[in-house]
Design an enzyme around this catalytic site. Structure first.
Site: not given
Ligand SMILES: NC(=O)c1ccc[n+]([C@@H]2O[C@H](COP(=O)([O-])OP(=O)(O)OC[C@H]3O[C@@H](n4cnc5c(N)ncnc54)[C@H](O)[C@@H]3O)[C@@H](O)[C@H]2O)c1
Length: 314
Positions: A11, A14-15, A37, A55, A145, A149
């Site tokens: 992943g 992502g952010q 990703d 994936d 969600y 988790k």
């Molecule tokens: N951003 C937040 O505020 C936050 C807060 C608490 C926890 N988290 C956790 O941190 C982690 C990263 O969060 P984020 O904000 O970067 O999320 P995001 O949604 O920005 O990025 C998630 C990434 O996962 C990829 N993805 C989705 N399905 C997939 C699959 N089947 N196989 C491979 N990749 C896949 C997406 O393409 C994306 O690039 C997550 O596990 C999230 O639960 C984030």
């Protein structure tokens, strides 16, 4: 010279992944960090390093990458977040929990030394104390969600106690950053507000003005993640997610702080379904277990975060 681990990040587009991959590459060397990703490479900002499309529900491909790259450390970020998760609960269970369960089994059978799993404040629920939420408390999350988790955290604990797999986890609060605008989460307002005020001078907030939520600025997310992963194993008292916090804010407080930079800006409030999710989460977090165990301390409060963010928001 110290031998660098071979790292795989899921992943990574992502952010959080976008910035974590860069930090990992600067620490371990670009070639030693494989970003992966579901979405092909153009979302991976650290585009000069190795990348594979993956994936995470495809365990065979994950195992092939572990073998091909002789991976030692896995950062398993791929997930569907809280708001998006409610729109497709089966897919969320498959990605956030089933894939995680199989990934842990593969890490164990392929001698991966260390696994990082991001958990969330979404593991809390209406029975959890909302002020200074303790490390060990009641978990009855109201979203799929949160369910995935907290189950993931328990599965980590099981793998650690039964098989000795070194799995480490943090319960991230809402993450504020400027490189990738988040989507699908309940705390997205805290980033959207910066961009909308700068670009349009007005923000329509989907939460009520006084909804208090724990947040953290991205440099502290990276600091905490690397800090936990570098800690000695004997320092760690739990393999559940560590509580973590930077500061807490309400939309109104964030807007007030932003008015120092955009005095003409305006805001309106139109709460939607995300209000119910936010109302079931904590307002403030007690993260002293992380401080006591491995020295966690955030660098940014709300004012410091806003001052830095406005320099980068375009
Ligand atoms: N951003 C937040 O505020 C936050 C807060 C608490 C926890 N988290 C956790 O941190 C982690 C990263 O969060 P984020 O904000 O970067 O999320 P995001 O949604 O920005 O990025 C998630 C990434 O996962 C990829 N993805 C989705 N399905 C997939 C699959 N089947 N196989 C491979 N990749 C896949 C997406 O393409 C994306 O690039 C997550 O596990 C999230 O639960 C984030």
């Amino acid at each position: 010279m110290e031998k660098q681990p071979k790292v795989l990040v899921t992943g990574s587009g992502g952010q959080i992944g976008t910035e974590l991959v860069r930090a990992l590459r600067s620490m371990h060397g670009t070639e030693n960090v494989l970003s992966t990703d579901l979405i092909p490479r153009d979302r991976d900002e650290g585009a000069e390093g190795p990348f594979a499309q993956l994936d995470v529900t495809d365990t065979e491909s994950f195992v092939a990458l572990l073998e091909e790259h002789k991976i030692n450390h896995v950062y398993h970020l791929a997930a569907l977040l809280s708001s998006k998760g409610e729109k497709n609960i089966d897919l969320t269970w498959n990605i956030n929990f089933e894939a995680h369960r199989k990934l842990l089994a593969a890490c164990y059978s392929h001698n991966v030394d260390r696994v990082f799993f991001p958990s969330t404040i979404g593991v809390y629920g209406p029975t959890t104390p909302r002020q200074m939420t303790p490390q060990f408390t009641s978990f009855q999350p109201s979203t799929v969600y949160g369910i995935t988790k907290i189950t993931g955290e328990l599965w980590n604990q099981y793998y650690k106690s039964r098989y000795g797999l070194d799995v480490r986890s943090l319960r991230y609060p809402g993450v504020i950053s400027y490189e990738v605008i988040p989507e699908g989460g309940t705390t997205d307002f805290s980033v959207e507000m910066f961009f909308e005020l700068k670009r349009k001078g007005h923000y329509v907030c989907y939460l009520k003005k006084d909804t208090r939520l724990p947040m953290i600025y991205m440099p502290d997310v990276i600091k905490a993640t690397l800090g936990l992963m570098q800690a000695e194993v004997h320092q760690l008292s739990t393999s559940m997610g560590y509580n973590l916090s930077g500061f807490s804010l309400t939309p109104a407080e964030l807007f007030e702080e932003l008015q120092r930079y955009y005095p003409e800006a305006t805001i309106s409030y139109e709460p939607d379904a995300r209000q119910q999710i936010a109302d079931s989460w904590s307002e403030t977090i007690d993260d002293r277990t992380a401080s006591d165990d491995w020295g966690w301390q955030p660098d940014y409060n709300m004012q410091g975060m806003v001052k830095d963010m406005v320099k980068h928001v375009v």
